[in-house]
Design an enzyme around this catalytic site. Structure first.
Site, PDB file in Angstrom:
ATOM      1  CB  ILE A   1      16.865   8.412   6.417  1.00  0.00           C
ATOM      2  CG1 ILE A   1      17.638   8.009   7.784  1.00  0.00           C
ATOM      3  CG2 ILE A   1      16.068   7.130   5.921  1.00  0.00           C
ATOM      4  CD1 ILE A   1      18.860   6.875   7.305  1.00  0.00           C
ATOM      5  CB  THR A   2      16.632   8.606   0.712  1.00  0.00           C
ATOM      6  OG1 THR A   2      18.092   9.084   0.514  1.00  0.00           O
ATOM      7  CG2 THR A   2      15.683   9.256  -0.414  1.00  0.00           C
TER       8      THR A   2
ATOM      9  N   GLY B   1      31.034  28.421 -19.663  1.00  0.00           N
ATOM     10  CA  GLY B   1      31.541  29.990 -19.124  1.00  0.00           C
ATOM     11  C   GLY B   1      30.770  30.226 -18.221  1.00  0.00           C
ATOM     12  N   GLY B   2      30.595  31.556 -18.196  1.00  0.00           N
ATOM     13  CA  GLY B   2      29.869  32.417 -17.425  1.00  0.00           C
ATOM     14  C   GLY B   2      28.351  31.915 -16.918  1.00  0.00           C
TER      15      GLY B   2
ATOM     16  CD  GLN C   1      36.501  26.188 -16.589  1.00  0.00           C
ATOM     17  OE1 GLN C   1      36.093  26.063 -15.679  1.00  0.00           O
ATOM     18  NE2 GLN C   1      37.360  26.993 -16.909  1.00  0.00           N
TER      19      GLN C   1
ATOM     20  CD  GLU D   1      22.857   3.239  -2.091  1.00  0.00           C
ATOM     21  OE1 GLU D   1      23.388   2.069  -2.160  1.00  0.00           O
ATOM     22  OE2 GLU D   1      21.859   3.676  -2.561  1.00  0.00           O
TER      23      GLU D   1
ATOM     24  CD  GLU E   1      37.413   9.275   0.255  1.00  0.00           C
ATOM     25  OE1 GLU E   1      37.890  10.265  -0.345  1.00  0.00           O
ATOM     26  OE2 GLU E   1      36.163   9.108   0.539  1.00  0.00           O
TER      27      GLU E   1
ATOM     28  CB  THR F   1      32.996   7.989   1.139  1.00  0.00           C
ATOM     29  OG1 THR F   1      33.904   6.775   1.855  1.00  0.00           O
ATOM     30  CG2 THR F   1      32.015   8.399   2.122  1.00  0.00           C
TER      31      THR F   1
END
Length: 382
Positions: free
Chosen positions: A160-161, A342-343, A339, A366, A370, A368
């Site tokens: 819960i926020t 980079g490092g 990416q 809120e 899916e 997923t």
């Protein structure tokens, strides 16, 4: 990057949030992230700017704006710090939004002015330890006291926020049979009510400055006057609240993606390899092209859902599409951002890693990805 032509209000809000963020958020955000400090006072300041009651009509002390302005405000906050965008969105869409959409006139007058000003912070309790996507099987119960004056709440909510710092919570509890979609009721519970306390705070991957805790109810007496709407309507109300909430998570995703993209774009122009900026190399330039295109598409979906919501149309399908696509884009863009750095993208000295950590929540919170696909498929197959 804007997918739609911004109105004067949106342009004004965007500039206000950027100015505020540079002064009050950016200098502190890595400390908040490292220590998981929840900057409660910041939200009082956001309240003074009108950002804690964006959708609340002026008669209740709010800004009286629509969803297009709301999306703009969340996205601009999330560009700077996803945690702050998340807390602002949860306060507006969930707790304040539930009261605004479903509460009685007396309840609105009692709670909305304090929520809209940022004096009070809101929490919203649906999820439980054993019921995330399966909210209909919740175990938290509300039983009417023999006197008929109170409901007695017992159980726990999690993830819960503002579960600990919130001044008032809208809590969904079971008043009927398990699994009955009309067997749950929404209650307004104020902090300080005996038997209501915050529980364990989650130690999270990202969004670490946004407080996420348990809410625990032990023989907690809530007056009958604090029932929102009709007894048994709590779950149905929640689904409507989540339709709007999904637009706010799409906006949050959009902001994080934009922040990650802009940081990567700037870095790619400054970082030299083989005596030239890395943006000159097609391997980097094509990444930026894909990122910008996907953000533009996510922006269009998000602002379209917002425009439909402003017109009072059913956004069940469109909000789920916007949330699904924008959240997945946010993760992809943040990933490519690391990416490109980079490092250095793997270190806390640069912003890429924080966008990367913060973005992932957007595919979970809120509903997923899916669950969004389930909502979309059901709407298509009706």
């Amino acid at each position: 990057m804007e997918a739609t032509v911004a109105t004067e209000n949106q342009t004004m809000i965007a500039q206000m949030v950027r100015d505020f963020g540079l002064q009050h958020i950016k200098p502190h955000m890595m400390r908040w992230d490292n220590t998981q400090e929840f900057p409660r006072d910041l939200f009082r300041q956001l309240g003074e700017l009108g950002l804690m009651g964006v959708l609340v009509p002026a008669q209740y002390g709010g800004s009286g704006f629509g969803y297009q302005e709301y999306v703009t405000a969340i996205a601009e906050l999330a560009k700077i710090d996803g945690s702050i965008g998340l807390s602002m969105a949860a306060h507006n869409s969930l707790c304040t939004g539930h009261i605004l959409q479903h509460a009685s006139e007396a309840q609105k007058q009692q709670y909305l002015p304090r929520l809209a000003s940022g004096e009070w912070l809101g929490a919203w309790g649906l999820t439980e330890p054993n019921t995330g996507s399966d909210a209909g099987n919740m175990r938290t119960t509300a039983v009417l006291d023999p006197s008929g004056e109170h409901y007695v709440l017992n159980g726990a909510k999690n993830f819960i926020t503002h579960g600990k710092s919130g001044d008032v919570a809208v809590v969904i509890a079971r008043t009927g049979e398990v699994g009955d979609s009309h067997g749950m009721t929404a209650f307004i519970v104020e902090r300080g009510t005996p038997g209501f306390e915050g529980g364990r705070k989650e130690d999270k991957l990202g969004m670490r400055a946004s407080e996420t805790t348990e809410m625990i109810f032990t023989d907690c007496q809530v007056p009958v006057a604090n029932v929102i709407g009709k007894v048994g309507d709590g779950f149905v109300q929640s689904l409507k609240v989540l339709d709007g909430g999904r637009i706010s998570i799409a906006a949050l995703s959009l902001g994080i993606a934009q922040g990650a993209y802009e940081a990567a774009l700037q870095y790619s122009k400054e970082r030299q390899q083989f005596n030239q900026p890395i943006s000159n190399f097609q391997g980097i330039a094509f990444k930026l092209a894909d990122m910008a295109t996907e953000i533009e598409a996510a922006s269009l979906l998000t602002y379209r859902a917002a425009a439909m919501k402003d017109r009072g149309e059913n956004v069940n399908l469109e909000s789920a599409m916007a949330k699904l696509y924008a959240s997945e884009v946010s993760v992809r863009v943040a990933n490519e951002g690391v990416q490109i750095f980079g490092g250095y993208g793997y270190t806390k000295d640069y912003p890429a890693e924080k966008y990367y950590r913060d973005a992932k929540l957007c595919t979970i919170g809120e509903g997923t990805s899916e669950i969004q696909k389930l909502v979309i498929a059901r709407a298509l197959l009706k």
